[in-house]
Design a protein around this motif. Structure first.
Motif, short mmCIF file in Angstrom:
data_model
loop_
_atom_site.label_atom_id
_atom_site.label_comp_id
_atom_site.label_asym_id
_atom_site.label_seq_id
_atom_site.Cartn_x
_atom_site.Cartn_y
_atom_site.Cartn_z
N MET A 83 18.71 -3.03 -60.72
CA MET A 83 19.98 -3.41 -60.13
C MET A 83 20.11 -2.69 -58.78
O MET A 83 19.96 -1.48 -58.70
CB MET A 83 21.11 -3.03 -61.07
CG MET A 83 22.44 -3.47 -60.59
SD MET A 83 23.82 -3.14 -61.71
CE MET A 83 23.16 -3.33 -63.32
N SER A 84 20.42 -3.44 -57.76
CA SER A 84 20.47 -2.86 -56.42
C SER A 84 21.84 -2.22 -56.14
O SER A 84 22.84 -2.50 -56.81
CB SER A 84 20.20 -3.95 -55.38
OG SER A 84 21.31 -4.84 -55.30
N LEU A 85 21.86 -1.37 -55.13
CA LEU A 85 23.09 -0.73 -54.70
C LEU A 85 24.11 -1.79 -54.26
O LEU A 85 25.31 -1.64 -54.50
CB LEU A 85 22.81 0.26 -53.56
CG LEU A 85 24.00 1.04 -53.03
CD1 LEU A 85 24.66 1.86 -54.14
CD2 LEU A 85 23.58 1.94 -51.89
N TYR A 86 23.62 -2.86 -53.67
CA TYR A 86 24.51 -3.95 -53.25
C TYR A 86 25.27 -4.54 -54.43
O TYR A 86 26.49 -4.72 -54.38
CB TYR A 86 23.68 -5.05 -52.56
CG TYR A 86 24.45 -6.31 -52.26
CD1 TYR A 86 25.42 -6.33 -51.26
CD2 TYR A 86 24.23 -7.47 -52.99
CE1 TYR A 86 26.13 -7.49 -50.99
CE2 TYR A 86 24.94 -8.63 -52.73
CZ TYR A 86 25.89 -8.63 -51.72
OH TYR A 86 26.60 -9.78 -51.46
N VAL A 87 24.58 -4.81 -55.52
CA VAL A 87 25.21 -5.40 -56.71
C VAL A 87 26.22 -4.43 -57.31
O VAL A 87 27.31 -4.82 -57.72
CB VAL A 87 24.14 -5.83 -57.74
CG1 VAL A 87 24.78 -6.24 -59.05
CG2 VAL A 87 23.28 -6.94 -57.18
N ILE A 88 25.88 -3.16 -57.34
CA ILE A 88 26.78 -2.14 -57.89
C ILE A 88 28.05 -2.05 -57.04
O ILE A 88 29.17 -2.08 -57.57
CB ILE A 88 26.07 -0.78 -58.00
CG1 ILE A 88 24.97 -0.84 -59.06
CG2 ILE A 88 27.07 0.33 -58.31
CD1 ILE A 88 24.03 0.34 -59.04
N LEU A 89 27.89 -1.92 -55.73
CA LEU A 89 29.05 -1.83 -54.84
C LEU A 89 29.91 -3.08 -54.90
O LEU A 89 31.14 -3.00 -54.94
CB LEU A 89 28.61 -1.55 -53.39
CG LEU A 89 28.12 -0.16 -53.08
CD1 LEU A 89 27.53 -0.10 -51.67
CD2 LEU A 89 29.23 0.86 -53.25
N LEU A 90 29.27 -4.24 -54.90
CA LEU A 90 29.99 -5.51 -54.95
C LEU A 90 30.78 -5.63 -56.26
O LEU A 90 31.95 -6.04 -56.25
CB LEU A 90 29.02 -6.69 -54.81
CG LEU A 90 29.64 -8.07 -54.70
CD1 LEU A 90 30.50 -8.19 -53.45
CD2 LEU A 90 28.55 -9.13 -54.68
N SER A 91 30.18 -5.24 -57.35
CA SER A 91 30.85 -5.31 -58.65
C SER A 91 32.03 -4.34 -58.72
O SER A 91 33.12 -4.70 -59.18
CB SER A 91 29.87 -5.00 -59.78
OG SER A 91 28.85 -5.97 -59.82
N LEU A 92 31.84 -3.12 -58.25
CA LEU A 92 32.93 -2.14 -58.24
C LEU A 92 34.07 -2.61 -57.33
O LEU A 92 35.24 -2.47 -57.67
CB LEU A 92 32.42 -0.77 -57.82
CG LEU A 92 31.51 -0.07 -58.81
CD1 LEU A 92 30.95 1.22 -58.21
CD2 LEU A 92 32.23 0.21 -60.12
N PHE A 135 28.29 -6.99 -62.12
CA PHE A 135 26.93 -6.59 -61.87
C PHE A 135 25.96 -7.77 -61.76
O PHE A 135 24.86 -7.74 -62.28
CB PHE A 135 26.48 -5.55 -62.91
CG PHE A 135 27.42 -4.37 -62.91
CD1 PHE A 135 27.35 -3.44 -61.89
CD2 PHE A 135 28.39 -4.23 -63.88
CE1 PHE A 135 28.25 -2.37 -61.86
CE2 PHE A 135 29.28 -3.16 -63.85
CZ PHE A 135 29.19 -2.23 -62.83
N THR A 136 26.44 -8.82 -61.08
CA THR A 136 25.60 -9.96 -60.71
C THR A 136 25.92 -10.30 -59.25
O THR A 136 26.92 -9.88 -58.72
CB THR A 136 25.91 -11.21 -61.58
OG1 THR A 136 27.28 -11.59 -61.38
CG2 THR A 136 25.65 -10.95 -63.04
N THR A 137 25.07 -11.06 -58.61
CA THR A 137 25.33 -11.46 -57.22
C THR A 137 26.02 -12.78 -57.13
O THR A 137 26.18 -13.53 -57.99
CB THR A 137 24.04 -11.52 -56.38
OG1 THR A 137 23.12 -12.37 -57.05
CG2 THR A 137 23.49 -10.14 -56.19
#
Length: 146
Positions: free
Chosen positions: A1-10, A144-146
């Protein structure tokens, strides 16, 4: 899981906290505009919770914006307007300013009615801008998905 997905989900999850605490702050402050109630600890707490959630949302959004820029990820490629990315960032900053004004001015007001007025007006404005800043064409809950 990328940092992008984590930040976007949060960022997506905190959006709902912002809306929840904003509505809760209005529910607690609007009835006090009549002048017959004291601005108490509960009202103070919900205004602070709203402001804190907005500041967390802005921080996550700015981190996400910086990461997207560094990684050349096409942010808001699916937006209905080309400039929505900048509108989103600008509105986020303005929402944080309004939420801070709700907290600060409600603390400094001399009367309880002034405290209720400051909290209700600035929270209401921040909430309206929050609704305008949300990319409604995207999934409402992104875990946690794009």
């Amino acid at each position: 899981m990328s940092l992008y997905v984590i930040l976007l989900s949060l960022h997506n999850i905190v959006r709902w906290l912002v809306l929840l605490f904003g509505v809760l702050a209005l529910v607690r402050t609007l009835p006090g505009l009549g002048g017959r109630r004291a601005f108490g600890a509960t009202e103070r707490r919900v205004v602070v919770m709203f402001m804190s959630s907005v500041h967390l949302q802005l921080l996550l959004g700015l981190l996400l914006f910086a990461y997207v820029g560094m990684q050349n990820i096409p942010a808001f490629a699916d937006a209905p307007r080309a400039g929505f990315r900048w509108e989103h960032v600008g509105l986020g900053v303005l929402i944080a300013v309004f939420a801070t004004l709700a907290n600060t001015l409600s603390k400094r007001a001399a009367s309880d009615q002034g405290k209720f007025r400051a909290a209700a007006v600035w929270t209401g404005l921040a909430l309206v801008l929050s609704l305008a800043a949300i990319p409604w064409w995207r999934p409402l809950l992104r875990l946690f998905t794009t």
